[in-house]
Scaffold this motif. Structure first.
Motif, short mmCIF file in Angstrom:
data_model
loop_
_atom_site.label_atom_id
_atom_site.label_comp_id
_atom_site.label_asym_id
_atom_site.label_seq_id
_atom_site.Cartn_x
_atom_site.Cartn_y
_atom_site.Cartn_z
N ARG A 53 36.84 -7.97 18.57
CA ARG A 53 35.83 -8.67 19.37
C ARG A 53 35.99 -10.18 19.21
NH1 ARG A 53 29.29 -7.71 18.44
NH2 ARG A 53 28.55 -9.29 19.89
N ALA A 84 26.57 -18.14 9.68
CA ALA A 84 27.37 -17.76 10.86
C ALA A 84 28.72 -18.48 10.89
CB ALA A 84 26.60 -18.08 12.14
N ALA A 131 24.48 -20.19 16.06
CA ALA A 131 25.61 -19.39 15.54
C ALA A 131 26.95 -20.05 15.83
CB ALA A 131 25.58 -17.99 16.14
N ASN A 132 27.07 -20.71 16.96
CA ASN A 132 28.33 -21.36 17.32
C ASN A 132 28.21 -22.87 17.38
OD1 ASN A 132 30.32 -19.14 17.68
ND2 ASN A 132 28.69 -18.38 19.01
N ASP A 178 27.06 -16.09 22.28
CA ASP A 178 27.81 -15.01 21.65
C ASP A 178 27.28 -14.68 20.26
OD1 ASP A 178 30.52 -13.44 21.92
OD2 ASP A 178 30.35 -14.14 19.86
N ARG A 179 27.16 -13.38 19.97
CA ARG A 179 26.59 -12.93 18.70
C ARG A 179 27.62 -12.21 17.82
NH1 ARG A 179 22.08 -13.34 21.95
NH2 ARG A 179 20.06 -13.59 20.92
N THR A 180 28.89 -12.46 18.04
CA THR A 180 29.92 -11.79 17.23
C THR A 180 29.69 -12.02 15.74
OG1 THR A 180 31.51 -12.06 19.04
CG2 THR A 180 32.41 -11.59 16.85
N THR A 181 29.39 -13.25 15.37
CA THR A 181 29.25 -13.54 13.94
C THR A 181 27.91 -13.06 13.39
OG1 THR A 181 28.43 -15.75 14.45
CG2 THR A 181 30.79 -15.53 14.01
N THR A 182 26.87 -13.15 14.19
CA THR A 182 25.55 -12.78 13.65
C THR A 182 25.38 -11.26 13.60
OG1 THR A 182 24.61 -13.03 15.86
CG2 THR A 182 24.46 -14.92 14.41
N ASP A 183 26.09 -10.54 14.45
CA ASP A 183 26.01 -9.06 14.43
C ASP A 183 26.83 -8.44 13.30
OD1 ASP A 183 24.46 -9.23 16.65
OD2 ASP A 183 25.98 -8.52 18.07
N LEU A 184 27.58 -9.26 12.61
CA LEU A 184 28.53 -8.74 11.62
C LEU A 184 27.83 -8.29 10.34
CD1 LEU A 184 31.77 -8.80 11.16
CD2 LEU A 184 31.25 -10.81 9.78
N ARG A 236 31.15 -16.93 8.55
CA ARG A 236 31.63 -15.66 9.12
C ARG A 236 32.67 -15.90 10.20
NH1 ARG A 236 26.43 -11.71 9.85
NH2 ARG A 236 25.81 -11.68 7.66
N ARG A 237 32.44 -16.91 11.00
CA ARG A 237 33.42 -17.25 12.04
C ARG A 237 34.76 -17.58 11.39
NH1 ARG A 237 35.62 -21.82 13.92
NH2 ARG A 237 34.30 -23.08 12.57
N ARG A 273 36.92 -12.71 22.25
CA ARG A 273 35.90 -13.68 22.68
C ARG A 273 36.27 -15.12 22.34
NH1 ARG A 273 30.38 -10.50 22.48
NH2 ARG A 273 31.08 -8.73 23.74
N TYR A 274 36.88 -15.33 21.19
CA TYR A 274 37.12 -16.69 20.72
C TYR A 274 38.56 -17.15 20.92
CZ TYR A 274 32.68 -16.82 18.04
OH TYR A 274 31.36 -16.82 17.66
N LEU A 302 36.24 -14.29 10.07
CA LEU A 302 36.73 -13.44 11.16
C LEU A 302 38.01 -14.01 11.76
CD1 LEU A 302 33.57 -12.31 13.16
CD2 LEU A 302 35.28 -10.82 12.07
#
Lengths: 603, 603
Positions: A571, A357, B530-531, B592-598, A360-361, A575-576, A364
């Motif tokens: 997104r 994760a 995730a965060n 927040d699931r922005t990264t895990t949903d990716l 990915r952050r 969000r971030y 992104l």
């Protein structure tokens, strides 16, 4: 085109230029009538190819084989042997005159297309690209403000790549403060001037990449007004030219030394002595110079170029952010390390780090910075086209206002956030990213110049809050307000995501406008501008949120990777990133005086 | 001591050690009974002197004359000639054994004092200091887990500076993921082991700074458990030693190459081949190694060292932040450029740039990062002292809990924010700061390693949220909560500023604790973590706000520059920095699931 896929994403460029900005529709205008979507595509193909094949291969060599100062012949800068062929290949395409009139050999391309072209070269090799960038900017200034004879003598050879150009503004005691320029220009009987002084931080200040170097020099004519109102602009060539335009006698512009930088090492950065007697031509002492335009109006001419250069700095920063993003993405997809936090079975193979994760952050974030910054730079290119070619005068005015307020943002936001993206690229690669075997640490070091040159963040902030948003009773701010509000209105009629982000953006828009107006009304100018760089940063994030909502709308319900990717990055941004502005607006609204109340002896 | 004033502020160190932490009171404890405020002061004087006179002068040379790989003699690393005399001078003070028992030649200094000592060397020359840091950390690990014979054979010569030490954890396929170490250790009849494998990123992995190098190597004994539970720890010397302890035959540890880094260039970073046959001693193939402690418990021993090393990383980052702050402050006070925004009369002389609000902001930010980070590192040193010597068992337990949760913060916060401070130092110096003529760009490049080694931010974040705050039903979190609440209570009884910040800190404390507990209760482990790096960052800022409130209280109503400076930096931190945590807590609270949903193909 092997290699270009790690510089920029061509599908993204096409999406931005066409699906979002509708660049093809510009061909309906007379200036671009010779062009079509096909010619635009062909130009971009050529840029991608030359960037990948002629620029990228020596990017690392520019870093490891820095130009060296050779004291022979009165001082010269010696570059390695791959720079000139790359620049010659670029000149051969005619792209140095991308936006110029056909009458001077130009391609009459829209600025928005040229901005996309530029990004390829900057991503491939920012240091080699810088020589072409400076030459083109110099030529554009002379096209706008020089005499027909100056255009013939200096501009044509520059656009053909035979001559190169520089901008000589700074001096050791006058970097940010151009009011303090002390270089003198004494008028001569023949209408020319003789210049004496020392110029500092001159990018491309010396090299042997062509037949001549055309320096554009800020200097003061004795007897003129004090400060910036007494600055004039001169053409000071390295070699004087004969009546046939051929370079001949050496002018008294001497390379005194080179600055050794953290990055951007392939671009010579010179100290130049004017009129110290090293190469005095006949007549009075001093370097021979030719006045551009009227006396004492030099800074206003230079600002014409500087607005272009500031967006160019942002474009370079965006390109460096983009290529480092793509390289770290490639690494993340192929480097196995660790296992999912939900099931750490050492008997299972390691997973590619893109599965984590936090990686990915970081990807992104880079995507949102790089694609967002590139989009902003292209949009500024389109505004320049609108300003010059919109048939509706109101449209031209609105484009000019928007361009005026967006220029400091387009300069500083990519410089700050694509640099932050480069930092994340290093972090994605971990120990490997920290080594010079990989590219990303060089991209960081190269990019670190961008928040400094062409005006620091601090200066951009004062310019935005103190001048550009306040001018004409805040007309630029109103134009920006209207631009964002228009997008919000369209997004409110869109899907669930668009609706959600529309409300976030609208709230941020309202805060930005409210806080900016309140600061304009603050009577204490010191307090008003004390946090101008925070205001700049917050403005930048609101503008980029607008950019991301625009991209979300342009992507519509595309179900391919590009469409999903745009939605994911939007997104991420909402969000971030956008929420960072909340505390910034609070600080601005409070007209915080922490810095102004400080006694420096307390530090 | 000319020079040391640009490394650290001795008045600030005295303030932190004595006015704030009351380090002198430790001398009432038996372990420190031989010491006094005077001996502490004397040790710091010596450190400042050696740092300024022996370490600082070759800091730039470490960058420009990187160690080179000499393939002769099976491969060796060659350093320039100023490193060894500096390390010999340091060893001569006995400081390599600063906290060790007198029985092994140690000075029995408190950790908190040693932390202050370390900061001088790291500020002066982080690359040369790293050799000493690694040797001391290696020695401390063996003091804790080695046999008496191992202490005699390896630790004594290290503490005397004759031998040096390394930590060999990583391999090319096992950086962050130590479970994947593949180096093998085969037991021999004489109780020793033979090791084969390749170790990567080994700082200090080869050099000729002393008589021997003691590598502490993680390896797997065949037949042991999979993953981290099957890792054992070995002493693998570069030279085998005879019965009299004298280095003799070369062991089969071969320098395969050096990594070339962005910064930190003076510290060799090596690829080491174990047991490839280059120097096979008699007997079976492989490098001779000696087991430390029990088989398969190597990682737990190494973590003992790693906790110390992580705080050491933070200390190094703090020191680099500190020296760059002082250097940019000196520049800002002496560099004239521009005029006040409230009255730009070109007839008036330029003002020093420290007069500009944005420069002050960048200096206050650096001050708050550097002094805050140093304070945090010193506090962690004190916690180590409390853990070891508090006569009250409850006090020892509480200190251990706090140290456990603060270790990832002490590692990562200075690495992130003092690096950001170095970036601001470059910005304060502008174009000059971007050149290698000045020190600040090197400090940035050196410091850029700190967010990577000894566990990246991402790993520290998972460690803090997933393990350390959750262990023992959240006892560490409770201890931190209590620590902050205690300060808030004291501040509420203080002056107007203390009262104001107390409420801000209390609100942030409540959010931190609430959000962390909610995440602990989140059943989906992927979403929970995730965060984690955002959680780490927010925790860091809350902890540092606590540090600044503590310093404000300790400064009381001091009316000198130091007192005013502490209040100004605290004000900066509470107005500009702590509010950053608001949006971070919002994001964390939303799981927040922005990264895990990716889907990675969208990138």
């Amino acid at each position: 085109m092997p290699g270009s896929s790690q510089l920029l994403s061509r599908p993204d460029l096409d999406f931005l230029l066409h699906d979002w900005l509708g660049a093809g529709s510009l061909t309906a205008r007379e200036r671009f009538a010779e062009h079509s979507r096909e010619t635009f595509d062909a130009v971009l193909d050529v840029c991608a190819e030359i960037a990948a094949e002629r620029f990228a291969p020596h990017n690392k060599r520019n870093d490891t084989e820095e130009p060296r100062f050779d004291p022979a012949g009165g001082g010269r800068a010696v570059l390695h042997d791959e720079v000139r062929p790359a620049l010659d290949a670029l000149a051969g395409t005619g792209l140095l005159a991308a936006t110029a009139d056909a009458g001077v050999g130009g391609l009459q391309l829209p600025h928005v297309v040229r901005s996309a072209c530029v990004a390829w070269f900057a991503a491939a090799n920012i240091s080699t690209w810088a020589y072409a960038f400076l030459t083109a900017a110099n030529a554009n200034l002379l096209l706008a403000h020089g005499s027909p004879e100056q255009v013939e003598t200096w501009v044509r050879p520059m656009l053909e790549g035979r001559f190169h150009g520089t901008m000589c503004l700074s001096e050791t005691q006058a970097g940010s403060s151009l009011a303090d320029v002390t270089t003198r220009a004494e008028p001569q009987d023949d209408g020319s001037y003789r210049l004496t002084g020392t110029k500092m931080w001159i990018s491309g200040g010396d090299h042997e990449l062509g037949e001549n170097i055309v320096h554009l020099v800020l200097a003061k004519i004795p007897g003129g007004p004090a400060g910036v109102k007494g600055i004039s602009l001169f053409v000071v060539p390295k070699f004087l030219v004969g009546d046939d335009g051929t370079p001949g006698e050496r002018n008294d512009v001497v390379l005194a030394g080179l600055n050794h930088k953290m990055g951007y090492r392939g671009t010579t950065n010179a100290v130049l002595n004017l009129g110290e007697g090293g190469h005095t031509p006949g007549g009075a002492p001093g370097a021979v110079g030719y006045l551009v335009g009227e006396p004492h109006r030099g800074l206003s001419y230079m600002f014409h170029m500087m607005n272009e250069a500031r967006i160019g700095v942002g474009a370079g920063a965006a390109a460096l952010g983009y290529t480092a993003y793509l390289k770290s993405l490639d690494y993340a997809r192929t480097r196995p390390q660790g296992r999912p936090v939900a099931g750490r079975d050492p008997g299972q193979p390691q997973v590619p780090i893109v599965e984590h994760a936090d990686v990915r952050r970081m990807l992104l974030a880079q995507k949102s910075y790089a694609e967002g910054a590139l989009a902003l730079v292209l949009y500024c290119g389109l505004l320049l086209d609108e300003q010059e070619t919109d048939p509706d005068p109101a449209g031209r005015d609105r484009a000019g206002l928007l361009l005026d307020v967006l220029t400091p943002v387009a300069k500083s936001w990519p410089s700050q956030w694509c640099l932050a993206g480069n930092d994340l690229a290093i972090q994605v690669l971990g120990g490997y990213g920290y080594t010079r075997e990989y590219d990303v640490e060089q991209h960081y070091r190269d990019n670190r110049l961008n928040p400094i040159h062409e005006g620091t963040h601090g200066i951009q902030g004062i310019d935005l809050l103190g001048r550009r948003t306040a001018a004409r009773d805040g007309a630029g701010l109103d134009a920006l307000d209207g631009l964002i509000a228009g997008t919000v209105a369209r997004a409110r009629a869109g899907g669930a995501e668009a609706k959600e982000y529309a409300e976030d953006l609208d709230a941020a828009r309202a805060r930005l406008v409210g806080v900016t107006r309140a600061l304009h009304a603050e009577p204490d100018v010191t307090a008003r501008l004390a946090n101008a760089s925070i205001h700049l940063e917050a403005t930048g994030h609101v503008v980029l949120a607008w950019i991301w909502l625009e991209q979300l709308l342009a992507a519509g319900d595309r179900a391919d990777d590009l469409g999903h990717g745009k939605r994911a990055a939007a997104r991420y941004f909402f969000r971030y990133e956008l929420p960072r502005t909340g505390p910034q607006f609070d600080l601005l609204a409070a007209v915080d005086r922490t810095t102004t109340d400080l006694d420096p002896s307390w530090l």
